[in-house]
Enzyme design. Structure first.
Site, short mmCIF file in Angstrom:
data_model
loop_
_atom_site.label_atom_id
_atom_site.label_comp_id
_atom_site.label_asym_id
_atom_site.label_seq_id
_atom_site.Cartn_x
_atom_site.Cartn_y
_atom_site.Cartn_z
N HIS A 1 0.94 -1.51 -0.32
CA HIS A 1 -0.22 -0.30 -0.40
C HIS A 1 0.90 1.41 0.22
O HIS A 1 0.53 2.34 -0.95
CB HIS A 1 -0.52 -0.49 1.25
CG HIS A 1 -2.32 1.05 1.40
ND1 HIS A 1 -3.43 1.20 0.87
CD2 HIS A 1 -1.74 2.51 1.82
CE1 HIS A 1 -3.39 2.47 0.63
NE2 HIS A 1 -2.47 3.00 1.65
N GLU A 2 1.63 1.32 0.92
CA GLU A 2 2.04 2.13 0.79
C GLU A 2 3.60 2.77 -0.15
O GLU A 2 3.67 3.59 -0.05
CB GLU A 2 3.39 2.87 2.04
CG GLU A 2 2.53 2.49 3.85
CD GLU A 2 1.54 3.75 4.20
OE1 GLU A 2 2.13 4.85 3.64
OE2 GLU A 2 0.31 3.41 3.49
N HIS B 1 2.27 4.81 -2.58
CA HIS B 1 2.06 6.20 -2.23
C HIS B 1 3.52 6.60 -2.88
O HIS B 1 3.34 7.67 -3.64
CB HIS B 1 1.57 6.04 -0.84
CG HIS B 1 0.28 6.34 -1.15
ND1 HIS B 1 -0.95 6.66 -1.18
CD2 HIS B 1 -0.27 5.23 0.39
CE1 HIS B 1 -1.74 6.52 -0.61
NE2 HIS B 1 -1.27 5.72 0.52
#
Length: 456
Positions: free
Chosen positions: A22-23, A26
């Protein structure tokens, strides 16, 4: 204790993988948009490992593995030197900011595809969804079976195993009707045997997921091969062990009456809590009589029943019902993408049904249930663990898209308002939204944790 540590370890591994994916979404898009990333952290709190990369980003693994974050240069948070202002997040166009924020959930969906791709490449041992009975006073009661039948599709959606049947049924909670298409077990995919399709009325269909599955609640009797009255499992410290029963003992009499079937044996045991039951077993071709005293136990309905702690020997599943669900290099990707899409659709439907009341908040699960699921799937092996983290990854992506200001979805809501109005949402309004979002998120987490503890 070992089960607790195994579940905890599996949970940390699964969550660590999903948070990293997920990170990284980003992080990767932020870098492509020319934003300076100051820190990439997996976990919160005190760092247990850190390294500053050549790109100037500090990479951190922290002690509390319940989340992560990507810290970007941002004038709204701190003073930024004049020469670095063009690398600040807040200086980027609204569409670049939307891309950075949405990249996290998108990365979770892409990771689910990758995990399922590997799972399908390895292959998953599966059972054909075959039913042999239906239960009265249930939606499936109108299905009359003369022989075992295989479920081929649910409302037009092809199903190959029980997991797919379960997923298809869940997606229809709160609906009016559902179509179940069956074919004889003896038919093959190449046969032109006409399908029998039944339209079931599910307007009154309800079930408690803590007590039964959607399949049994629908009234579908799962076909199971026969069982032999041979003791295949004895629980340590149980009444059976105390009485001297051994693995391999064949039950031939119960209270001096000939053994009929396992259900009859269970009925006698359950109605004999704290009462002696005489069992005659065949051991090494010799009859032996034992007296067992079922231990009293309270079941889910609050009734006192007797338990002896034994399981019979299961006859192997017929080869015709077992198959390996696997694909080639190209087909595995298509299957993984299709399965991920199905999970996304079902998950969004379930969220909608929470708001309409078709699904109770009692069904929400928290970290304890996830940890138990992680440990159980890891027990079964890599392919099942991959399937589990794919499911959680999809749910993590969807949760982050919810329009709560503390989540990615909340930020996206503000940015889309900015796209429409041509100016940013006022800081004061954003601050109120963040406070509201934090309260709502805390409330949802509290409900999920309460549900977890009530299931223990």
């Amino acid at each position: 204790m070992f089960d607790f540590l195994w579940n905890l370890g599996s949970f940390i591994v699964a969550l660590g993988i999903l948070i990293t994916a997920h990170e990284y979404g980003h992080f990767w898009v932020a870098r492509r948009c020319g934003i300076k990333v100051e820190r990439f952290s997996i976990g919160f709190g005190k760092a247990i490992w850190r390294k500053v990369g050549k790109d100037g980003t500090e990479y951190v693994v922290a002690m509390i593995p319940l989340g992560g974050y990507v810290k970007m240069l941002d004038e709204r948070v701190e003073d930024v030197p004049e020469e670095l202002k063009d690398q600040a997040f807040n200086r980027k166009t609204v569409w670049q900011r939307i891309a950075v924020v949405s990249a996290g959930p998108i990365a979770n969906f892409l990771f689910a595809i990758v995990a399922l791709y590997i799972m399908y490449m390895i292959g998953v041992s599966s059972l054909k969804p075959v039913i042999d009975t239906t239960r009265e006073n249930t939606p499936a009661a109108q299905i009359q079976l003369q022989e075992p039948m295989q479920i081929v599709s649910v409302s037009g959606q092809k199903v190959r195993n029980w997991e797919e049947v379960n997923l298809a049924l869940v997606s229809h909670i709160g609906g009016r009707e559902i179509d179940i298409s069956l074919q004889p077990l003896s038919s093959s995919d190449a046969d032109q045997t006409p399908l029998k399709t039944f339209t079931l009325d599910i307007r009154d269909w309800q079930f408690d997921p803590d007590k039964e599955s959607p399949i049994t609640a629908m009234g579908l009797g799962i076909y199971r091969p026969g069982i032999e009255p041979v003791i295949g499992l004895i629980t340590k410290g149980s009444a059976a062990e105390i009485a001297g029963l051994e693995l391999g003992d064949e039950i031939i009499k119960i209270n001096r009456q000939p053994y009929q079937d396992w259900n009859g044996f269970v009925d006698v045991i359950q109605t004999s809590a704290d009462k002696d039951v005489e069992l005659t077993v065949l051991r090494n071709n010799q009859q032996k009589t034992l007296v067992v005293t079922p231990q009293a136990q309270t079941n889910a309905n609050g009734e006192t029943i007797g338990v002896v702690g034994v399981s019979p020997t299961q006859i192997d599943w017929p080869e015709s019902m077992r198959f390996q669900l696997e694909y080639g290099i190209v087909d595995s990707f298509a299957a993984a993408a299709d399965k991920t899409w199905q999970l996304v659709v079902v998950s969004f439907k379930m969220i909608g049904k929470l708001f309409t009341g078709d699904v109770s908040v009692k069904n929400l699960s928290g970290p304890i249930s996830i940890a138990q699921g992680a440990g159980t799937s890891a027990d079964y092996g890599l392919v099942y663990f991959l399937g589990f983290i794919a499911l959680i990854s999809v749910n993590l992506g969807i949760i982050n898209l919810m329009p709560l200001p503390v989540l990615d979805g909340g930020h996206l809501l503000y940015y889309f308002i900015e796209v429409i109005t041509g100016k940013p949402v006022p800081e004061k309004v954003q601050d109120i939204g963040f406070r509201f979002g934090a309260v709502m998120l805390l409330l949802l987490m509290s409900i999920a944790l309460f549900n977890d503890f009530s299931r223990l």
